[in-house]
Design a protein around this motif. Structure first.
Motif, PDB file in Angstrom:
ATOM      1  N   SER A  16       0.848  -1.134  -0.091  1.00 32.28           N
ATOM      2  CA  SER A  16      -0.102  -0.003  -0.125  1.00 32.28           C
ATOM      3  C   SER A  16       0.840   1.244  -0.125  1.00 32.28           C
ATOM      4  N   LEU A  17       2.056   1.151   0.486  1.00 32.11           N
ATOM      5  CA  LEU A  17       3.234   2.230   0.412  1.00 32.11           C
ATOM      6  C   LEU A  17       3.619   2.500  -1.064  1.00 32.11           C
ATOM      7  N   LYS A  18       3.620   1.576  -1.977  1.00 31.29           N
ATOM      8  CA  LYS A  18       4.248   1.734  -3.136  1.00 31.29           C
ATOM      9  C   LYS A  18       3.347   2.699  -4.012  1.00 31.29           C
ATOM     10  N   PRO A  19       2.372   2.739  -4.097  1.00 29.53           N
ATOM     11  CA  PRO A  19       1.696   3.901  -4.866  1.00 29.53           C
ATOM     12  C   PRO A  19       2.251   5.443  -4.452  1.00 29.53           C
ATOM     13  N   PHE A  20       2.309   5.501  -3.106  1.00 28.49           N
ATOM     14  CA  PHE A  20       2.506   6.904  -2.376  1.00 28.49           C
ATOM     15  C   PHE A  20       3.836   7.060  -2.679  1.00 28.49           C
ATOM     16  N   ALA A  21       4.796   6.158  -2.842  1.00 24.90           N
ATOM     17  CA  ALA A  21       6.335   6.474  -3.054  1.00 24.90           C
ATOM     18  C   ALA A  21       6.130   6.751  -4.766  1.00 24.90           C
ATOM     19  N   LEU A  22       5.737   6.234  -5.474  1.00 22.67           N
ATOM     20  CA  LEU A  22       5.513   6.364  -7.034  1.00 22.67           C
ATOM     21  C   LEU A  22       5.142   7.872  -7.129  1.00 22.67           C
ATOM     22  N   LYS A  23       4.152   8.255  -6.373  1.00 27.04           N
ATOM     23  CA  LYS A  23       3.625   9.421  -6.409  1.00 27.04           C
ATOM     24  C   LYS A  23       4.306  10.675  -6.127  1.00 27.04           C
ATOM     25  N   LEU A  24       5.271  10.458  -5.137  1.00 24.87           N
ATOM     26  CA  LEU A  24       6.235  11.397  -4.651  1.00 24.87           C
ATOM     27  C   LEU A  24       7.213  11.570  -5.816  1.00 24.87           C
ATOM     28  N   THR A  25       8.162  10.430  -6.110  1.00 21.52           N
ATOM     29  CA  THR A  25       9.060  10.479  -6.892  1.00 21.52           C
ATOM     30  C   THR A  25       8.848  10.423  -8.299  1.00 21.52           C
ATOM     31  N   ARG A  26       7.662   9.896  -8.834  1.00 22.05           N
ATOM     32  CA  ARG A  26       7.355  10.093 -10.066  1.00 22.05           C
ATOM     33  C   ARG A  26       8.507   9.146 -10.923  1.00 22.05           C
TER      34      ARG A  26
END
Length: 170
Positions: A16-26
């Motif tokens: 569940s953290l991976k999409p948030f990490a992707l949103k932050l880093t792009r």
């Protein structure tokens, strides 16, 4: 909570953290790195986690703070990494060459614009530019402080009109 239980809970939360990490880093690789850094920090600081609180929120906070810290470190370093296959360092301080041509043109035009000002405006403007306070200029020129402010304002307005070519467009 035992170390094994904590480790299992971290593993469950990673998806569940991976999409948030992707949103932050792009970027997928950067997101994976951020996720890994977050999990390492969470595991090494497991003693700071209070059982019964929201583990997911705690992990999101760690991830956000890690991202911000990494971003600030990158900005402070002042180096931008080219993501092409060659991985050149752009704007690194070791290979930077200064070209003062644009600054020289700007400076010459600014001096010419100031010189073209009427002395009534140029004198208080240059005194203010050199660091004199309004009341000091008023005393030296023997004019009211309101007049000093007005003349400096008019000088700025005239210079701004004269130097419109250097105005930045947003």
């Amino acid at each position: 909570m035992t170390t094994l239980e904590f480790s299992y809970s971290l593993n469950k939360m990673s998806t569940s953290l991976k999409p948030f990490a992707l949103k932050l880093t792009r970027d997928m690789d950067d997101a994976n790195d951020l996720l890994q850094d977050t999990m390492v920090k969470a595991f090494t600081n497991k003693d700071k986690f209070q059982e019964g609180t929201n583990l997911k929120a705690w992990l999101y906070t760690i991830m956000k703070n890690t991202f911000i810290t990494n971003y600030q470190r990158m900005v402070r370093r002042g180096t931008f990494v080219d993501t092409t296959d060659n991985l050149h360092y752009i704007n690194s301080s070791g290979s930077r060459i200064e070209n003062d041509a644009y600054q020289n043109f700007t400076l010459d035009d600014t001096h010419a614009a100031i010189d073209s000002l009427d002395d009534v405006y140029k004198t208080p403007f240059m005194m203010h530019f050199r660091g004199f306070k309004y009341h000091e200029i008023a005393e030296k020129l023997n004019i009211p402080i309101g007049t000093v402010k007005n003349r400096i304002h008019i000088a700025r307005k005239l210079l701004k009109a004269e130097l419109t070519v250097y105005r930045h467009k947003n």
